[in-house]
Design a protein around this motif. Structure first.
Motif, PDB file in Angstrom:
ATOM      1  N   TYR A 101       1.003  -1.084  -0.035  1.00 52.33           N
ATOM      2  CA  TYR A 101      -0.130   0.013   0.064  1.00 52.33           C
ATOM      3  C   TYR A 101       1.005   1.381   0.077  1.00 52.33           C
ATOM      4  O   TYR A 101       1.797   1.462   0.842  1.00 52.33           O
ATOM      5  CB  TYR A 101      -0.955  -0.102   1.236  1.00 52.33           C
ATOM      6  N   MET A 102       0.946   2.102  -1.077  1.00 56.41           N
ATOM      7  CA  MET A 102       1.707   3.167  -1.099  1.00 56.41           C
ATOM      8  C   MET A 102       1.057   4.547  -1.568  1.00 56.41           C
ATOM      9  O   MET A 102      -0.137   4.068  -2.271  1.00 56.41           O
ATOM     10  CB  MET A 102       2.921   2.829  -2.060  1.00 56.41           C
ATOM     11  N   SER A 103       1.714   5.466  -1.598  1.00 58.28           N
ATOM     12  CA  SER A 103       1.139   6.749  -2.336  1.00 58.28           C
ATOM     13  C   SER A 103       1.607   6.861  -3.507  1.00 58.28           C
ATOM     14  O   SER A 103       2.175   6.103  -4.252  1.00 58.28           O
ATOM     15  CB  SER A 103       1.700   8.084  -1.476  1.00 58.28           C
ATOM     16  N   LYS A 104       0.805   7.743  -4.291  1.00 57.55           N
ATOM     17  CA  LYS A 104       1.245   8.017  -5.799  1.00 57.55           C
ATOM     18  C   LYS A 104       2.619   8.580  -5.912  1.00 57.55           C
ATOM     19  O   LYS A 104       3.366   7.884  -7.089  1.00 57.55           O
ATOM     20  CB  LYS A 104       0.211   9.347  -6.414  1.00 57.55           C
ATOM     21  N   ILE A 105       3.313   9.419  -4.791  1.00 54.40           N
ATOM     22  CA  ILE A 105       4.690   9.598  -5.012  1.00 54.40           C
ATOM     23  C   ILE A 105       5.305   8.560  -4.832  1.00 54.40           C
ATOM     24  O   ILE A 105       6.194   8.360  -5.622  1.00 54.40           O
ATOM     25  CB  ILE A 105       5.037  10.793  -3.783  1.00 54.40           C
ATOM     26  N   ASP A 106       5.163   7.608  -4.117  1.00 55.57           N
ATOM     27  CA  ASP A 106       5.788   6.347  -3.872  1.00 55.57           C
ATOM     28  C   ASP A 106       6.128   5.529  -5.278  1.00 55.57           C
ATOM     29  O   ASP A 106       7.011   4.849  -5.649  1.00 55.57           O
ATOM     30  CB  ASP A 106       5.437   5.416  -2.930  1.00 55.57           C
ATOM     31  N   PHE A 107       4.808   5.477  -5.674  1.00 50.05           N
ATOM     32  CA  PHE A 107       4.704   4.675  -7.216  1.00 50.05           C
ATOM     33  C   PHE A 107       5.663   5.369  -8.246  1.00 50.05           C
ATOM     34  O   PHE A 107       6.136   4.671  -9.023  1.00 50.05           O
ATOM     35  CB  PHE A 107       3.238   4.737  -7.299  1.00 50.05           C
ATOM     36  N   GLU A 108       5.298   6.629  -8.139  1.00 48.34           N
ATOM     37  CA  GLU A 108       6.336   7.391  -9.303  1.00 48.34           C
ATOM     38  C   GLU A 108       7.905   7.225  -9.042  1.00 48.34           C
ATOM     39  O   GLU A 108       8.516   6.834 -10.003  1.00 48.34           O
ATOM     40  CB  GLU A 108       5.988   8.789  -9.090  1.00 48.34           C
ATOM     41  N   ASN A 109       8.146   7.138  -7.918  1.00 46.13           N
ATOM     42  CA  ASN A 109       9.526   6.797  -7.747  1.00 46.13           C
ATOM     43  C   ASN A 109      10.084   5.138  -7.814  1.00 46.13           C
ATOM     44  O   ASN A 109      11.121   5.147  -8.256  1.00 46.13           O
ATOM     45  CB  ASN A 109       9.920   6.933  -6.173  1.00 46.13           C
ATOM     46  N   LEU A 110       8.924   4.349  -7.862  1.00 50.47           N
ATOM     47  CA  LEU A 110       9.395   3.021  -8.395  1.00 50.47           C
ATOM     48  C   LEU A 110       8.826   2.656  -9.782  1.00 50.47           C
ATOM     49  O   LEU A 110       9.439   1.647 -10.309  1.00 50.47           O
ATOM     50  CB  LEU A 110       8.617   2.033  -7.351  1.00 50.47           C
ATOM     51  N   ASN A 111       8.156   3.702 -10.468  1.00 50.91           N
ATOM     52  CA  ASN A 111       7.884   3.315 -11.933  1.00 50.91           C
ATOM     53  C   ASN A 111       8.980   3.813 -12.565  1.00 50.91           C
ATOM     54  O   ASN A 111       8.983   4.767 -13.633  1.00 50.91           O
ATOM     55  CB  ASN A 111       6.604   4.311 -12.114  1.00 50.91           C
ATOM     56  N   LYS A 112      10.191   2.876 -12.753  1.00 53.16           N
ATOM     57  CA  LYS A 112      11.293   2.995 -13.473  1.00 53.16           C
ATOM     58  C   LYS A 112      11.747   1.829 -13.975  1.00 53.16           C
ATOM     59  O   LYS A 112      11.520   0.671 -13.239  1.00 53.16           O
ATOM     60  CB  LYS A 112      12.387   3.611 -12.616  1.00 53.16           C
ATOM     61  N   GLU A 113      12.170   1.654 -15.323  1.00 52.31           N
ATOM     62  CA  GLU A 113      12.494   0.475 -16.171  1.00 52.31           C
ATOM     63  C   GLU A 113      13.652  -0.195 -15.482  1.00 52.31           C
ATOM     64  O   GLU A 113      13.990  -1.349 -15.443  1.00 52.31           O
ATOM     65  CB  GLU A 113      12.726   0.410 -17.682  1.00 52.31           C
ATOM     66  N   GLU A 114      14.527   0.771 -14.926  1.00 48.52           N
ATOM     67  CA  GLU A 114      15.836   0.343 -14.083  1.00 48.52           C
ATOM     68  C   GLU A 114      15.748  -0.845 -13.117  1.00 48.52           C
ATOM     69  O   GLU A 114      16.620  -1.303 -12.527  1.00 48.52           O
ATOM     70  CB  GLU A 114      16.792   1.609 -13.777  1.00 48.52           C
ATOM     71  N   ILE A 115      14.427  -0.537 -12.492  1.00 49.80           N
ATOM     72  CA  ILE A 115      13.942  -1.119 -11.238  1.00 49.80           C
ATOM     73  C   ILE A 115      14.209  -2.955 -11.368  1.00 49.80           C
ATOM     74  O   ILE A 115      14.324  -3.711 -10.596  1.00 49.80           O
ATOM     75  CB  ILE A 115      12.596  -1.040 -10.691  1.00 49.80           C
ATOM     76  N   TYR A 116      14.109  -3.259 -12.660  1.00 51.44           N
ATOM     77  CA  TYR A 116      14.397  -4.668 -13.070  1.00 51.44           C
ATOM     78  C   TYR A 116      15.848  -5.187 -12.813  1.00 51.44           C
ATOM     79  O   TYR A 116      15.973  -6.203 -12.688  1.00 51.44           O
ATOM     80  CB  TYR A 116      13.810  -5.095 -14.340  1.00 51.44           C
TER      81      TYR A 116
END
Length: 347
Positions: A101-116
């Motif tokens: 469960y996260m905020s929209k800001i947290d999602f945007e910080n994780l919404n990156k292709e490099e995360i893989y």
């Protein structure tokens, strides 16, 4: 410099000084406790467990635990609230899927292709997954599965997602252990109490010393003699001396008023829910100022008797003073106040 020799004045000064240092010690101990609590809290924050360890542990109570996760997939939103930007997401690490469960800001910080390729650590508090969230998570998961045999049922939920989810909106400090909270709260109370008391006590000491300085050696000697006289009356709880010539009050500061300088004396009462709880005596003097000279509780017969004794003693010392809070006295004192003010301007 001449000093008071009166036993009660000396005791009072020693008590004020002693109390002042006690309050300083309270402040030091209070801040020490706060520091200890902060260190304990930091230890607790550092002691964050990987989410999968909590899910697979044998501990029956898995909620409200500090946990982290190395997110390695872009979060997939499957549930949220109409009036909130926060939402429930499915997030994976190298091996398993989890609900976060996260905020929209947290999602945007994780919404990156490099995360893989480069996992991002996220932290929060574990919360028990409700039935509604479970159903929505299963529904979202199944929509992505083409083969029926890969789809989940309610019974499969905990094997895939666990019984708890990670709440990133809950700060780690919100669940600080009693080891940290208790000393921090106790220290805060102790430090604040000590600061307030030390400030009041320090002001009282300075005001008393200032009053002594204004009196000078001759004034101190005169008052000392008055208070040490066998005929003087001392009222400990009111911090008051009634001598042959003076009303000497040393609550808060030291103030000596000659009976002949009192123009008006009246009673002041404090009531709570209609019941008289405290009574004071106020005097208006030739300098155009009003002073409180005695405050006593009004709940006992003994204190009421003391109050009446103080009132009657002062009243008999100056037959010219006005007594009581009457319309006539109020009007007369207003005129007197104007007269005093005009005289001060002329000077």
């Amino acid at each position: 410099m001449q000093k008071f020799t009166n036993e009660n004045i000396v005791k009072m000064k020693k008590k004020r000084t002693r109390n002042f240092f006690i309050f300083l010690v309270m402040i030091v101990v209070g801040f020490a406790l706060i520091g200890w609590g902060v260190m304990e809290d930091e230890k607790e924050v550092d002691n964050v467990v990987y989410l999968d360890e909590i899910i697979t542990s044998k501990d029956e109570n898995k909620k409200d635990k500090k946990a982290y996760l190395n997110a390695q997939t872009i979060p997939y939103l499957f549930a949220g609230y109409k009036n909130s930007s926060n939402g429930y997401y499915i997030v994976g690490d190298e091996e398993f899927l989890y609900i976060v469960y996260m905020s929209k800001i947290d999602f945007e910080n994780l919404n990156k292709e490099e995360i893989y390729d480069t996992p991002i650590r996220i932290e929060g508090i574990t919360k028990e997954t409700t039935k509604d969230v479970r159903n929505l998570a299963i529904e979202a998961y199944n929509e992505e599965q083409e083969d029926e045999k890969d789809k989940l049922t309610t019974a499969d939920f905990e094997n895939y997602f666990g019984s708890v989810y990670l709440d990133m909106t809950a700060k780690l400090t919100e669940t600080a252990s009693p080891k940290a909270v208790i000393p921090m709260v106790a220290g805060l109370i102790l430090a604040l109490t000590g600061q307030i008391a030390a400030l009041a006590g320090g002001i009282g000491i300075l005001r008393f010393r200032s009053a002594e300085k204004k009196l000078g050696e001759s004034g101190i000697s005169e008052l000392d003699k008055e208070m040490n006289d066998k005929e003087a009356f001392y009222y400990k709880k009111s911090g008051l001396y009634l001598t042959d010539r003076y009303i000497i009050n040393f609550i808060g500061t030291l103030r000596a008023t000659k009976y002949e300088d009192v123009l008006w004396m009246y009673r002041y009462e404090l009531r709570q829910n209609g019941v008289k709880t405290q009574q004071s005596i106020k005097i208006y003097t030739k300098d155009g100022k009003t002073y409180v000279i005695a405050t006593t509780p009004a709940m006992t017969k003994n204190q009421t008797a003391v109050y009446e004794e103080i009132w009657n003693t002062i009243a008999t010392k100056n037959p010219n003073m006005r007594l009581g809070y009457t319309k006539e006295n109020i009007q007369a004192m207003r005129e007197k106040a104007k007269e005093i003010k005009s005289m001060k301007k002329m000077k």
